[in-house]
Design an enzyme around this catalytic site. Structure first.
Site, mmCIF file in Angstrom:
data_model
loop_
_atom_site.group_PDB
_atom_site.id
_atom_site.type_symbol
_atom_site.label_atom_id
_atom_site.label_comp_id
_atom_site.label_asym_id
_atom_site.label_seq_id
_atom_site.Cartn_x
_atom_site.Cartn_y
_atom_site.Cartn_z
ATOM 1 N N TYR A 101 -1.195 -0.944 10.321
ATOM 2 C CA TYR A 101 -1.561 -1.349 9.008
ATOM 3 C C TYR A 101 -0.140 -1.257 8.201
ATOM 4 O O TYR A 101 0.310 -2.185 7.637
ATOM 5 C CB TYR A 101 -2.639 -0.689 8.216
ATOM 6 N N HIS B 193 -13.171 3.510 2.697
ATOM 7 C CA HIS B 193 -12.312 4.623 2.142
ATOM 8 C C HIS B 193 -13.295 5.712 1.663
ATOM 9 O O HIS B 193 -14.558 5.552 1.375
ATOM 10 C CB HIS B 193 -11.339 4.099 0.998
ATOM 11 N N LYS C 221 2.231 -4.231 6.476
ATOM 12 C CA LYS C 221 2.691 -4.264 4.916
ATOM 13 C C LYS C 221 4.135 -4.188 4.669
ATOM 14 O O LYS C 221 4.687 -5.013 4.140
ATOM 15 C CB LYS C 221 1.855 -3.039 4.271
ATOM 16 N N SER D 127 0.809 -1.177 0.039
ATOM 17 C CA SER D 127 0.008 0.027 -0.027
ATOM 18 C C SER D 127 0.795 1.176 -0.130
ATOM 19 O O SER D 127 2.033 1.356 0.532
ATOM 20 C CB SER D 127 -0.807 -0.061 1.238
ATOM 21 N N SER D 128 0.137 2.561 -0.430
ATOM 22 C CA SER D 128 1.255 3.565 -0.667
ATOM 23 C C SER D 128 1.407 4.213 0.788
ATOM 24 O O SER D 128 2.209 5.140 1.027
ATOM 25 C CB SER D 128 0.661 4.724 -1.626
ATOM 26 N N CYS D 129 0.565 3.502 1.720
ATOM 27 C CA CYS D 129 0.860 4.002 3.254
ATOM 28 C C CYS D 129 2.051 3.479 3.793
ATOM 29 O O CYS D 129 2.313 3.935 4.886
ATOM 30 C CB CYS D 129 -0.430 3.927 4.123
HETATM 31 O O1 GFB Z 1 -9.905 7.033 1.852
HETATM 32 P P1 GFB Z 1 -9.414 7.441 3.225
HETATM 33 O O2 GFB Z 1 -10.239 6.838 4.240
HETATM 34 O O3 GFB Z 1 -7.902 6.848 3.441
HETATM 35 O O4 GFB Z 1 -9.322 9.082 3.320
HETATM 36 P P2 GFB Z 1 -6.352 7.614 3.613
HETATM 37 C C1 GFB Z 1 -9.125 9.943 2.487
HETATM 38 C C2 GFB Z 1 -9.194 11.262 2.962
HETATM 39 O O5 GFB Z 1 -10.708 11.510 2.759
HETATM 40 C C3 GFB Z 1 -8.982 11.617 4.496
HETATM 41 C C4 GFB Z 1 -11.258 12.318 3.789
HETATM 42 O O6 GFB Z 1 -8.330 13.079 4.453
HETATM 43 C C5 GFB Z 1 -10.305 11.653 4.996
HETATM 44 O O7 GFB Z 1 -10.554 12.538 6.079
HETATM 45 N N1 GFB Z 1 -12.659 11.910 3.921
HETATM 46 C C6 GFB Z 1 -13.620 12.807 3.860
HETATM 47 C C7 GFB Z 1 -13.127 10.790 4.185
HETATM 48 N N2 GFB Z 1 -14.908 12.223 3.926
HETATM 49 C C8 GFB Z 1 -14.511 10.852 4.062
HETATM 50 C C9 GFB Z 1 -15.554 10.043 4.342
HETATM 51 O O8 GFB Z 1 -16.747 9.997 4.357
HETATM 52 N N3 GFB Z 1 -14.782 8.765 4.729
HETATM 53 C C10 GFB Z 1 -13.583 8.619 4.366
HETATM 54 N N4 GFB Z 1 -13.035 7.396 4.723
HETATM 55 N N5 GFB Z 1 -12.740 9.454 4.179
HETATM 56 C C11 GFB Z 1 -5.972 5.031 4.037
HETATM 57 C C12 GFB Z 1 -5.296 4.321 4.899
HETATM 58 O O9 GFB Z 1 -5.804 6.337 4.224
HETATM 59 O O10 GFB Z 1 -5.764 4.641 2.895
HETATM 60 C C13 GFB Z 1 -5.035 2.996 4.776
HETATM 61 O O11 GFB Z 1 -5.956 4.529 6.415
HETATM 62 C C14 GFB Z 1 -4.700 2.530 3.471
HETATM 63 O O12 GFB Z 1 -4.029 2.368 5.536
HETATM 64 C C15 GFB Z 1 -5.786 3.513 2.549
HETATM 65 O O13 GFB Z 1 -3.520 2.985 3.106
HETATM 66 C C16 GFB Z 1 -5.256 3.603 0.976
HETATM 67 O O14 GFB Z 1 -5.974 7.577 2.254
HETATM 68 O O15 GFB Z 1 -6.267 8.699 4.374
#
Ligand code: GFB
Length: 315
Positions: free
Chosen positions: A137, A180, A141, A108-110
């Protein structure tokens, strides 16, 4: 990989595994081995050993994982580190013991540092502190990557590790809390549209930058790399372009047809400020993503509308 080769695709019911499964079938691979979670719990060392002994796959695609969005990662850190470490350790070790010709491990890119120079090159791995919301996580990875490299070095295996950027597409998890950003916003905007809501809330400030890859393109890259990549070093898979969460939300509102206001709620975390992958290694091998963000989002929304997820609010 020969069309008759026995391929174990782990995690075939998930977003990534589902896309790889569709692709392998369409390419004419005839000898695919899959198991549902109920049939085989890959966290169970003994059960995984019995499965490998019986099936003896020639190739392994390790797509089984516990994954989720920013809130799921922060809420269930123990499950994220335990499930991922157990699954990948068992599958990688059994692949070595049973002479698997090649294995692909999905990272993952994280795994890159929170404040990594952009775009993120493969060599920046372990160059700095990780993003705290998904550190367990990311550590799992990174352990998977190092395990593949260690086995290649000591045992001469051919285990490759690929690092996809944020993924989305048909088969995603549209849970409102644990998914996500793309599936969460599709569902929130859809609910907003059908309930004629005046506004929809987006978590965080809207300023973080993210890169998104359509999952069928990822599947295509995985099969391409199984056939064209031999190095132990990791390789990024992305599109090379990113946008802010605010811009993404505007595009999604258009795709879904929500005409109300988008309101940001900064009490939710933003996560990493930016994570754009440097994809020059992959493009240098001749691979590029085919699906534009708008096309991919439209296809995903179409899939969502046909899925039980879209019925949940009306029942
Ligand atoms: O997709 P996301 O949960 O993952 O959130 P990450 C990306 C951005 O979208 C964050 C915002 O800045 C969130 O605060 N966001 C806005 C939201 N509204 C929403 C919403 O309703 N739901 C969600 N989920 N986000 C994950 C990692 O990080 O990415 C994992 O936690 C993994 O480990 C994955 O690497 C690919 O990009 O922040």
């Amino acid at each position: 990989m020969e069309k008759e080769a026995k391929i174990f695709l782990s995690g075939h019911a998930g977003l990534v595994g589902g896309a790889i499964h569709r692709l392998l079938i369409s390419l004419g691979f005839k000898n695919l081995v899959t198991r549902s979670f109920k049939e085989l719990d890959l966290r169970d060392q003994a059960a995984t050993a019995v499965f490998f002994e019986k099936e003896r796959p020639q190739y392994v695609l390790l797509a089984a994982a516990r994954a989720g969005g920013i809130r799921a990662n922060s809420t269930y850190p123990a499950q994220f580190i335990y499930n991922n470490l157990m699954i990948q350790t068992n599958v990688i070790h059994q692949s070595y013991l049973h002479g698997v010709k090649k294995l692909l491990f999905l990272g993952s890119s994280c795994i890159y540092p929170k404040f990594c120079p952009q775009p993120m090159k493969e060599e920046y791995l372990l160059d700095g502190q990780l993003e705290p919301t998904n550190e367990p996580y990311a550590i799992a990875k990174i352990a998977g990557i190092k395990m593949c490299q260690a086995y290649n070095q000591q045992y001469g295996t051919h285990f490759i590790s690929v690092m996809p950027t944020n993924l989305y597409g048909p088969g995603d998890n549209f849970d409102l809390l644990d998914s996500h950003v793309i599936p969460a916003l599709i569902r929130k905007l859809h609910i907003g549209k059908i309930s004629r809501a005046k506004e929809v809330t987006i978590w965080g400030s809207g300023t973080p930058w993210r890169e998104f890859l359509f999952v069928d393109d990822l599947a295509n890259a995985c099969i391409f790399l199984m056939e064209n990549y031999e190095e132990s070093n990791i390789i990024n898979i992305g599109v090379g372009k990113d946008l802010t969460i605010n811009e993404l939300a505007q595009i999604l509102a258009e795709v879904v047809g929500f005409t109300g206001k988008l309101v940001f709620d900064p009490s939710h975390p933003d996560g990493t400020p930016r994570k754009l992958l440097d994809i020059s290694k992959l493009t240098g091998l001749g691979w590029r993503a085919k699906t534009s963000l708008k096309e991919g989002l439209a296809l995903t929304y179409e899939w969502f509308c046909r899925s039980p997820w879209s019925q949940m609010e009306t029942t």
